[in-house]
Design an enzyme around this catalytic site. Structure first.
Site, short mmCIF file in Angstrom:
data_model
loop_
_atom_site.label_atom_id
_atom_site.label_comp_id
_atom_site.label_asym_id
_atom_site.label_seq_id
_atom_site.Cartn_x
_atom_site.Cartn_y
_atom_site.Cartn_z
CB THR A 1 -1.27 -0.31 1.25
OG1 THR A 1 -1.82 -0.72 0.85
CG2 THR A 1 -1.66 1.21 1.40
CB SER B 1 2.35 -7.66 1.75
OG SER B 1 1.63 -7.66 2.61
CB THR C 1 0.18 -3.51 6.28
OG1 THR C 1 -0.72 -3.56 5.97
CG2 THR C 1 1.21 -1.83 6.13
C1 SIN Z 1 0.15 -5.46 1.16
O1 SIN Z 1 -0.10 -5.82 1.93
O2 SIN Z 1 -0.02 -5.43 0.29
C2 SIN Z 1 -1.60 -4.63 0.92
C3 SIN Z 1 -2.37 -3.91 2.48
C4 SIN Z 1 -1.27 -2.37 2.78
O3 SIN Z 1 0.25 -2.57 2.77
O4 SIN Z 1 -1.15 -2.39 3.99
#
Ligand code: SIN
Length: 313
Positions: free
Chosen positions: A16, A62, A95
């Site tokens: 994100t 992710s 995240t």
């Molecule tokens: C991810 O984990 O790539 C998408 C969600 C985020 O980064 O908050």
């Protein structure tokens, strides 16, 4: 940032922090992993002129992180850290699985220089995007004298890889370290250390590099619940699973029907470890069947630990 005398290598993997939304108020319907890490760095005026190297290693949401990226990432981090002019490495990440990647890197490399994962809960296009400040804070930690080990830096807190976990679905302050608490706080470009930096024993990681990710030992998590049944365990064993982490209730207790199926799995050579589905606290005491506790590791991190333990030596 305290020191500009050493190089920081910034490795982008998506998330994100590199996400783009349809409007500045879009915090949930955006698309992750759209902007390159060079763009993220360039968007932060205070990083202009800093001794940085930027590498785009992957561009993924992710949730789709895989072992191929992990192996490539661990190799890239190890190569960067081996260079005397490199003070530390920053990895931009999503995240959702950040805690697993952090624990994998700490378990494999146990680096004596800082490796700092950072991320954002809001996309880069949000009115109050958290990525730029998290990136600046991560750079501060990566350049900090004496910093070591794999840590995650979000919302002004420095979390050890062993303890960090995503604890909220959307809030900006989504990460915590359970009972252990953060290692340090980033305060106006300076660090206030609260406890020692993470230490550890690096794996003989050449055995990890040597094995194609498709051949990494298959480990799954099964959760104990009211009315739990053993069929899922039996299906996994039939399909060739090598290890099972039980996310037990409370202090790692396991429903009797699930326990019976796990005992059958163990008799067929499957390794069983116990974690807790509670968000915090250790699994204390021995289990009558001898299934080890993973201590305070979350089930997702225990799965990584068991997979590495089952790697051929
Ligand atoms: C991810 O984990 O790539 C998408 C969600 C985020 O980064 O908050």
């Amino acid at each position: 940032m305290q020191s500009h005398s050493n190089t920081i290598v910034v490795i982008g993997t998506g998330g994100t922090i590199a996400g783009v939304g349809s409007s500045a108020s879009d915090h949930t319907g955006y698309t992750a992993a759209q902007l390159g890490v060079a763009q993220l760095v360039a968007a932060v005026p205070s990083l202009s002129g800093a001794p940085l190297e930027v590498h785009q290693l992957a561009q993924v949401d992710s949730k789709d992180m895989d072992f191929g990226v992990w192996r490539e990432l661990a190799q890239a981090v190890a190569q960067a850290l081996a260079r005397p002019e490199v003070a530390g490495v920053v990895v931009t990440h999503g995240t959702d699985t950040l805690e697993e990647t952090a624990w994998f890197l700490q378990s494999v490399l146990a680096p004596s220089k800082p490796v700092v994962l950072t991320a954002a809960m809001r996309p880069a296009t949000a009115l109050s995007a958290d990525g730029p400040q998290n990136l600046v804070d991560a750079m501060t930690v990566a350049a900090w004298p004496g910093a070591r080990g794999v840590v995650a830096v979000l919302c002004g807190r420095v979390h050890a890889a062993a303890d960090v976990r995503k604890a909220h679905t959307y809030q900006v302050d989504a990460f915590d370290s359970g009972d252990a608490g953060p290692v340090a706080l980033v305060e106006a470009g300076s660090l206030r250390l609260l406890r020692p930096w993470p230490e550890g024993q690096a794996l003989d990681w050449e055995r990890v590099w040597a094995l194609e990710p498709a051949a990494w030992p298959w480990v799954e998590i099964v959760t104990s619940t009211a009315g739990a049944r053993g069929e899922a365990v039996r299906a996994l064993v039939h399909a060739g699973v090598r290890g099972l982490v039980v996310a037990g209730t409370g202090n790692g207790s396991i429903h009797r029907d699930l326990e019976a199926a796990l005992a059958e799995a163990q008799a067929q050579g499957v390794t069983v470890w116990r974690a807790s589905r509670c968000g915090a606290g250790p699994v204390l005491g021995a289990h009558p069947r001898g299934w080890p506790s993973v201590g305070t590791l979350t089930p997702a991190k225990a799965r990584v630990a068991l997979m590495l333990a089952l790697m051929p030596v």
